[in-house]
Design a protein around this motif. Structure first.
Motif, PDB file in Angstrom:
ATOM      1  N   ARG B  90       0.843  -1.211   0.000  1.00  0.00           N
ATOM      2  CA  ARG B  90       0.000   0.000   0.000  1.00  0.00           C
ATOM      3  C   ARG B  90       0.869   1.248   0.000  1.00  0.00           C
ATOM      4  O   ARG B  90       0.536   2.248  -0.651  1.00  0.00           O
ATOM      5  CB  ARG B  90      -0.958  -0.030   1.197  1.00  0.00           C
ATOM      6  N   LEU B  91       1.980   1.187   0.708  1.00  0.00           N
ATOM      7  CA  LEU B  91       2.906   2.330   0.664  1.00  0.00           C
ATOM      8  C   LEU B  91       3.504   2.469  -0.737  1.00  0.00           C
ATOM      9  O   LEU B  91       3.702   3.589  -1.218  1.00  0.00           O
ATOM     10  CB  LEU B  91       4.014   2.146   1.711  1.00  0.00           C
ATOM     11  N   CYS B  92       3.793   1.351  -1.386  1.00  0.00           N
ATOM     12  CA  CYS B  92       4.306   1.405  -2.771  1.00  0.00           C
ATOM     13  C   CYS B  92       3.270   2.058  -3.695  1.00  0.00           C
ATOM     14  O   CYS B  92       3.616   2.854  -4.569  1.00  0.00           O
ATOM     15  CB  CYS B  92       4.642   0.000  -3.283  1.00  0.00           C
ATOM     16  N   HIS B  93       1.995   1.707  -3.486  1.00  0.00           N
ATOM     17  CA  HIS B  93       0.927   2.338  -4.274  1.00  0.00           C
ATOM     18  C   HIS B  93       0.912   3.851  -4.014  1.00  0.00           C
ATOM     19  O   HIS B  93       0.783   4.647  -4.946  1.00  0.00           O
ATOM     20  CB  HIS B  93      -0.435   1.751  -3.903  1.00  0.00           C
ATOM     21  N   ASP B  94       1.044   4.238  -2.732  1.00  0.00           N
ATOM     22  CA  ASP B  94       1.056   5.672  -2.390  1.00  0.00           C
ATOM     23  C   ASP B  94       2.201   6.367  -3.118  1.00  0.00           C
ATOM     24  O   ASP B  94       2.043   7.463  -3.655  1.00  0.00           O
ATOM     25  CB  ASP B  94       1.240   5.856  -0.874  1.00  0.00           C
ATOM     26  N   TYR B  95       3.360   5.712  -3.101  1.00  0.00           N
ATOM     27  CA  TYR B  95       4.529   6.305  -3.743  1.00  0.00           C
ATOM     28  C   TYR B  95       4.288   6.466  -5.246  1.00  0.00           C
ATOM     29  O   TYR B  95       4.584   7.512  -5.832  1.00  0.00           O
ATOM     30  CB  TYR B  95       5.750   5.411  -3.496  1.00  0.00           C
ATOM     31  N   HIS B  96       3.707   5.422  -5.834  1.00  0.00           N
ATOM     32  CA  HIS B  96       3.425   5.453  -7.279  1.00  0.00           C
ATOM     33  C   HIS B  96       2.460   6.597  -7.599  1.00  0.00           C
ATOM     34  O   HIS B  96       2.665   7.353  -8.547  1.00  0.00           O
ATOM     35  CB  HIS B  96       2.826   4.110  -7.705  1.00  0.00           C
ATOM     36  N   ARG B  97       1.421   6.735  -6.787  1.00  0.00           N
ATOM     37  CA  ARG B  97       0.435   7.808  -7.023  1.00  0.00           C
ATOM     38  C   ARG B  97       1.073   9.171  -6.838  1.00  0.00           C
ATOM     39  O   ARG B  97       0.779  10.105  -7.575  1.00  0.00           O
ATOM     40  CB  ARG B  97      -0.738   7.653  -6.054  1.00  0.00           C
ATOM     41  N   SER B  98       1.946   9.276  -5.817  1.00  0.00           N
ATOM     42  CA  SER B  98       2.557  10.584  -5.568  1.00  0.00           C
ATOM     43  C   SER B  98       3.450  10.998  -6.736  1.00  0.00           C
ATOM     44  O   SER B  98       3.621  12.173  -7.016  1.00  0.00           O
ATOM     45  CB  SER B  98       3.364  10.562  -4.266  1.00  0.00           C
ATOM     46  N   ARG B  99       3.997  10.019  -7.427  1.00  0.00           N
ATOM     47  CA  ARG B  99       4.887  10.341  -8.562  1.00  0.00           C
ATOM     48  C   ARG B  99       4.150  10.430  -9.886  1.00  0.00           C
ATOM     49  O   ARG B  99       4.455  11.275 -10.716  1.00  0.00           O
ATOM     50  CB  ARG B  99       5.968   9.256  -8.698  1.00  0.00           C
ATOM     51  N   TYR B 100       3.193   9.529 -10.102  1.00  0.00           N
ATOM     52  CA  TYR B 100       2.601   9.407 -11.443  1.00  0.00           C
ATOM     53  C   TYR B 100       1.102   9.657 -11.482  1.00  0.00           C
ATOM     54  O   TYR B 100       0.492   9.519 -12.537  1.00  0.00           O
ATOM     55  CB  TYR B 100       2.872   8.000 -12.003  1.00  0.00           C
ATOM     56  N   GLY B 101       0.480   9.958 -10.339  1.00  0.00           N
ATOM     57  CA  GLY B 101      -0.970  10.151 -10.337  1.00  0.00           C
ATOM     58  C   GLY B 101      -1.694   8.830 -10.189  1.00  0.00           C
ATOM     59  O   GLY B 101      -1.069   7.777 -10.020  1.00  0.00           O
TER      60      GLY B 101
END
Lengths: 200, 220
Positions: B90-101
């Motif tokens: 879930r943190l990886c998903h957060d990171y992905h969203r923070s970078r790529y939307g």
């Protein structure tokens, strides 16, 4: 809480997903989580990824743990070289050196060459090939269908085999095969179960 | 503190002074960094991307005096390692969203036609269980299209009568297109054979219901 409807903008909590993966839910809770998973693709994807991550990690650890075992087995084999022994034991030691799983379980393992596990093959081109065990052995090849029922088995002395024409392989079905080597001295070795799928 | 927390986690959460906390954090990483790195690498991308995610996950776990880790409920309903993978992803998903939307959700929510295709495929697969044959193409006449729609409606009705675990099994196999060897551990089986048996049984039950509704062959 599990959402009442998959259209709600909720997904499984970390605790729920963890408990589902580890089979720590009651029957009714498990059913409720399964109902959500059936209707929620993102949660299913998470379930698939988490399960696969844990499985791969387990495999990694098993391989790491296997290294000292392999070293110990190699040392035992080196020791074995200097100790006179009957030929059937030499045969077993040759088989053991090639396979980590065999060393861990104590069951010698044959090396299956083709088809590769998970291969998709035409029904008329299925040929099983495995590496020869030392002289004096008989191989038994077994083919099972998806339900685990044995559809063909045969004892041969060659290291290749083809499914006889009277055993039809159905398109789109998966089959499982393995070869046992019957060694001298009431010992045996196996390739382990492998899967292939029949395609057009 | 719950008595059955893993030792490294209990030590970390119990540490009061900064020095003890640093030492406990090192101990925690000694135990779990392999799992965390593997989780970050499986998320995709190359080595650098995985290491960026790993750094983000570690920051996320350390935040606010390990508030995320304190949420682990050691009540015997799951292992910490499983929970850590879920939370790290879930943190990886957060990171992905923070970078790529939020591109992943957009792809999923805008795929009605994809869902229709999958349902059609599932319908076809079930129909093939009745009698192998040619699936009618979309160029068929209106009467045949109507009967095809009836078949699909009957299938939807039959699917709705299945238990949740059976519906999940069908979704994993035919909608997500996962191989049975991956499905088995997801639904709690250690080998593929019980999954094949369950699939066969569920498809048989669907076939019976379709036959009861008057559908006896793939071509409506």
């Amino acid at each position: 809480m599990i959402p009442a409807s998959p259209t709600d903008d909720f997904h499984l909590s970390a605790d729920q997903l963890t408990a589902y993966v580890d089979r720590a839910l009651s029957v009714s809770e498990r059913s409720s989580v399964a109902a959500h998973l059936a209707d929620c693709r993102p949660c299913r994807q998470e379930l698939a990824e988490v399960t696969q991550t844990l499985r791969e990690r387990q495999d990694q650890k098993r391989r790491t743990v296997g290294i000292p075992t392999a070293v110990a087995a190699a040392a035992a084999i080196l020791l074995f070289v200097y100790v006179p022994s009957p030929p059937q034991d030499q045969a077993t030691s040759v088989l053991r050196t090639g396979d980590e799983a065999g060393e861990q379980t104590g069951v010698p393992e044959l090396v299956a060459l083709t088809p590769a596990s998970g291969a998709a093959l035409r029904a008329d081109s299925v040929e099983f090939v495995w590496r020869a065990a030392p002289d004096g052995v008989v191989y038994r090849i077994t083919l099972a269908d998806e339900s685990g029922e044995i559809v063909w088995t045969e004892e041969i002395s060659d290291t290749t085999a083809r499914v006889p024409p009277e055993v039809p392989l159905e398109l789109g079905r998966s089959y499982f095969w393995f070869v046992d080597a019957l060694l001298r001295g009431a010992r045996s070795a196996t390739t382990g179960v492998r899967e292939f799928r029949v395609q057009e | 503190m719950a008595p059955n927390l893993p030792q490294q986690l209990a030590t970390l959460l119990d540490a009061t002074d900064p020095a003890a906390r640093d030492g406990a954090w090192s101990g925690f990483l000694d135990q779990y960094s392999g799992l965390l790195i593997h989780t970050c690498r499986r998320f995709g991308g190359g080595y650098d991307a995985a290491m960026d995610r790993y750094a983000y996950v570690l920051e996320g776990l350390k935040q606010e005096e390990f508030s995320r880790l304190r949420r682990f409920n050691a009540n015997g309903r799951g292992k910490f390692s499983t929970w850590l993978v879920v939370v790290s992803r879930r943190l990886c998903h957060d990171y992905h969203r923070s970078r790529y939307g939020r591109d992943e959700e957009n792809v999923e929510s805008g795929s009605e036609s994809q869902t229709r295709d999958v349902r059609r495929r599932l319908a076809d697969l079930i129909a093939e269980e009745i009698r192998p044959g040619t699936i009618p193409d979309s160029g068929a006449g209106p009467e045949q299209e109507l009967r095809t729609a009836d078949l699909r409606q009957a299938l939807e009705t039959a699917l709705a009568t299945l238990g949740p675990e059976d519906r999940l099994l069908l979704k994993l196999r035919f909608e997500d297109d996962l191989p049975v060897r991956r499905i088995a551990p997801m639904i709690g089986f250690s080998t593929v054979f019980p999954v094949y048996r369950r699939l066969r049984s569920v498809l048989g039950a669907l076939r019976t219901r379709l036959e009861e509704s008057g559908f006896r062959q793939a071509s409506p």
